[in-house]
Each structure stands twice: as structure tokens, then as C-alpha cells.
Design a protein around this motif. Structure first.
Motif, mmCIF file in Angstrom:
data_model
loop_
_atom_site.group_PDB
_atom_site.id
_atom_site.type_symbol
_atom_site.label_atom_id
_atom_site.label_comp_id
_atom_site.label_asym_id
_atom_site.label_seq_id
_atom_site.Cartn_x
_atom_site.Cartn_y
_atom_site.Cartn_z
ATOM 1 N N UNK A 1 -5.766 2.433 -9.132
ATOM 2 C CA UNK A 1 -6.291 3.583 -10.095
ATOM 3 C C UNK A 1 -6.388 4.908 -9.562
ATOM 4 N N UNK A 2 -6.877 5.006 -8.423
ATOM 5 C CA UNK A 2 -6.830 6.146 -7.701
ATOM 6 C C UNK A 2 -5.583 6.947 -7.406
ATOM 7 N N UNK A 3 -4.644 6.063 -7.056
ATOM 8 C CA UNK A 3 -3.375 6.776 -6.799
ATOM 9 C C UNK A 3 -2.273 6.668 -7.986
ATOM 10 N N UNK A 4 -2.631 6.353 -9.266
ATOM 11 C CA UNK A 4 -1.945 6.236 -9.931
ATOM 12 C C UNK A 4 -1.469 7.868 -10.550
ATOM 13 N N UNK A 5 -0.219 7.599 -10.852
ATOM 14 C CA UNK A 5 0.508 8.953 -11.575
ATOM 15 C C UNK A 5 0.992 8.844 -12.963
ATOM 16 N N UNK A 6 0.484 9.514 -13.679
ATOM 17 C CA UNK A 6 1.193 9.305 -14.936
ATOM 18 C C UNK A 6 2.331 9.565 -15.376
ATOM 19 N N UNK A 7 2.964 10.647 -14.519
ATOM 20 C CA UNK A 7 4.115 11.094 -14.536
ATOM 21 C C UNK A 7 5.150 9.749 -13.972
ATOM 22 N N UNK A 8 4.849 9.177 -12.939
ATOM 23 C CA UNK A 8 5.824 8.404 -12.304
ATOM 24 C C UNK A 8 5.685 7.238 -13.223
ATOM 25 N N UNK A 9 4.559 6.921 -13.656
ATOM 26 C CA UNK A 9 4.664 5.592 -14.841
ATOM 27 C C UNK A 9 5.407 5.670 -15.925
ATOM 28 N N UNK B 1 0.744 -1.144 -0.011
ATOM 29 C CA UNK B 1 0.020 -0.097 0.051
ATOM 30 C C UNK B 1 0.802 1.418 0.019
ATOM 31 N N UNK B 2 1.889 1.195 0.577
ATOM 32 C CA UNK B 2 2.930 2.160 0.409
ATOM 33 C C UNK B 2 3.329 2.502 -0.715
ATOM 34 N N UNK B 3 3.762 1.595 -1.563
ATOM 35 C CA UNK B 3 4.272 1.640 -2.878
ATOM 36 C C UNK B 3 3.220 2.026 -3.818
ATOM 37 N N UNK B 4 1.870 1.561 -3.407
ATOM 38 C CA UNK B 4 0.765 2.149 -4.354
ATOM 39 C C UNK B 4 0.621 3.257 -3.995
ATOM 40 N N UNK B 5 0.570 4.019 -2.969
ATOM 41 C CA UNK B 5 0.506 5.398 -2.784
ATOM 42 C C UNK B 5 1.563 6.501 -3.441
ATOM 43 N N UNK B 6 2.718 5.564 -3.761
ATOM 44 C CA UNK B 6 3.833 6.105 -4.654
ATOM 45 C C UNK B 6 3.668 6.001 -6.065
#
Length: 290
Positions: free
Chosen positions: A143-151, A108-113
Motif C-alpha cells: 500500500x505504501x509503495x502503490x502508484x495509482x499512475x502505474x496501476x 520487493x523490487x517489484x513492489x517498490x515499482x
């Protein structure tokens, strides 16, 4: 080595690119036995387990390892400690099984990131174990925590490193290295053009994004060879694919993904962790576990 009969028909009628996710009943049984043994040994519950490598991406060779990845949860008393404890379970590779997992709080920590690897796990087409209610919750949070920049930067970095190290002009190339560049570049294009979390499966990415019939034909020819050859098989460079990769990498590097605002707060992730820990702490303990 675990044996598997490789299927000749690897074409989904709804897709224009070859795809195969070969996992035999024998292998599934071996994976399930390994997961059950880990649950007993560590007194945990496995919430989710999947294929994360080439068998999940859809372009495995007959001798590809089985990259089993999982998310697990401990009982409540494990979390009520002053000192941090190991939050990863890893098993030495044996019989082609590469098995490792992350504890739920770590996940979950990684998901938030917006960890792209975890997002791929949750979208894998090959699932070995799934606590449906809890995994549905994880997928919603992802999906809620997804960052297009990080991805985007994750996939661009993967492709750039592979091309710089393994796909230089004029050199003999391992078949698999082409796909280690192609898949992340298409995932990056998906983010540019669709603005959503990219699919894990290579065939889905290629079917939706590629319109050049000659390129698709060359890709299918390469996929066919890759799926029948060993992991270390090589060939001379494939000129059409190589030219596409160079053009696509250039386009990807010139694009700057846009930050879409602050991510969700930690509340939803905290709630998920607390609910799961309390729920699975009520399960009976295995014999011999204190």
C-alpha cells in the motif's frame, strides 16, 4: 485432471454480482504437497501462496487451471554471492496446477515499482499458505509503495488489448474474454473514483461501482453461463455488455491519473528483506540439503 464439484449457489448475500472461488480440499492438498516439495528441493521457505487467476477473480469455469503463485525466501548464504542467481521457481503445468513463485528480493523490487500483479496476489481471496507476520508486513509495504499512475495504465492496457484482439463487433466471443476486459476496466474506474488500490475480486468491483440494474442482470446471466461452461465456450456478442465496455474504455482513455508524489524510500523494503532472511535462515535444513 483434478476433479471438483461446482457449487450451484454462487451468490454472496452482501453482493449483487455472482461470484465463485471453487477450490476443493483435494486441490488444496495437492498445492500444499507441491509447495512442500519445492521447499525441500530448493531449500527455501514459502512465505505466501495464493490463487492469481480466474479462481481468485471469482469467475472460474469448471475446467479453469489453478494458477498458484507464491513468494519465497532463501537462506542468508544464497544472497552472499557475487553472481546473481535465478530468482524465480517455475513448475511445468500438471494436473491443472500452474505453479510459480518469486524470490522475496525480486518481489520487493517489484513492489517498490508498484507492480499491480503482486498487489493482486496479496489481496487474493484464495490463500494456500501464509506466514502471517511477514505477509502482513508485505501488505503494508504494498500500500505504501502503490502508484495509482502505474496501476491505472496497467489495467487500461489490459482492457484495451483484450477488446482490440478478442471483442470486435459481430464476432463470436469467448465468455472469459468479456471478463478479461470488464475486470481491468472496473479496476481502472475504482482508481478514478476511489483513489485506492482496487480489490482483486470482480464481484466486489462490480457491486461497488455498477448502478445500472439491467447491466447487472446481464452480467449475472453471463457469469452463470461462464461458470458452468468450459474455458473455450463461446457465444454471440452480448449487446448490453459490449456497449458498456466501449463506453467505459472511452472514459478510461480520456482520464489522466495524477502522480501523488515521490514513493517511499527503499529503507522499509530493505529492512523487510534483511529481517526475513535472517529469521528464516535459522530454520533446520531438510534432510539431504547441504
Amino acid at each position: 485432471m483434478l476433479s471438483i464439484e461446482f457449487e450451484n449457489d454462487n451468490f454472496d448475500k452482501n453482493e449483487k454480482v455472482l461470484s465463485a472461488h471453487p477450490v476443493s480440499t483435494e486441490v488444496r492438498s495437492a498445492v500444499e504437497a507441491q509447495l512442500a516439495a519445492l521447499e525441500r528441493e530448493h531449500d527455501v521457505t514459502v512465505l505466501f501462496a495464493c490463487e492469481s487467476g480466474s479462481r481468485g477473480w471469482g469467475f472460474a469455469s469448471p475446467d479453469s487451471d489453478y494458477d498458484v503463485r507464491f513468494v519465497y525466501v532463501h537462506r542468508l548464504d544464497w544472497y552472499l554471492r557475487v553472481d546473481a542467481r535465478r530468482d524465480v521457481i517455475e513448475v511445468p503445468v500438471s494436473d491443472d496446477l500452474d505453479v510459480s513463485g518469486w524470490e522475496l528480493r525480486k518481489a520487493l523490487q517489484l513492489m517498490r515499482a508498484s507492480n499491480p500483479v503482486l498487489l493482486e496476489w496479496l489481496r487474493s481471496p484464495v490463500v494456500y499458505r501464509e506466514e502471517a507476520t511477514w505477509v502482513a508486513r508485505l501488505r503494508e509495504l504494498a500500500v505504501l509503495y502503490w502508484s495509482p499512475v502505474r496501476s491505472y495504465h496497467h489495467y487500461l492496457s489490459m482492457a484495451h488489448k483484450t477488446m482490440k484482439t478478442h471483442l470486435r463487433d459481430g464476432e463470436v466471443v469467448k465468455y472469459k474474454k468479456y471478463f478479461y476486459a470488464l475486470r481491468p476496466l472496473l479496476a481502472a474506474r475504482w482508481i478514478r473514483e476511489c483513489g485506492t488500490v482496487p480489490p482483486m475480486r470482480f464481484a466486489e468491483l462490480a457491486t461497488q461501482l455498477l448502478t445500472d440494474a439491467a447491466l447487472v442482470d446481464e452480467l449475472n446471466a453471463l457469469l452463470d453461463k461462464k461458470m458452468r461452461a468450459g474455458e473455450s465456450a463461446t457465444s454471440a456478442p452480448w449487446k448490453g455488455i459490449h456497449a458498456f465496455l466501449e463506453k467505459e474504455l472511452d472514459a478510461a482513455m480520456r482520464y489522466a491519473p495524477v502522480h501523488v508524489g515521490d514513493r517511499m524510500t527503499a529503507d522499509l523494503a530493505n529492512d523487510c528483506l534483511m529481517d526475513a532472511v535472517l529469521h528464516f535462515s535459522e530454520r533446520p535444513r531438510c534432510a539431504g540439503v547441504t
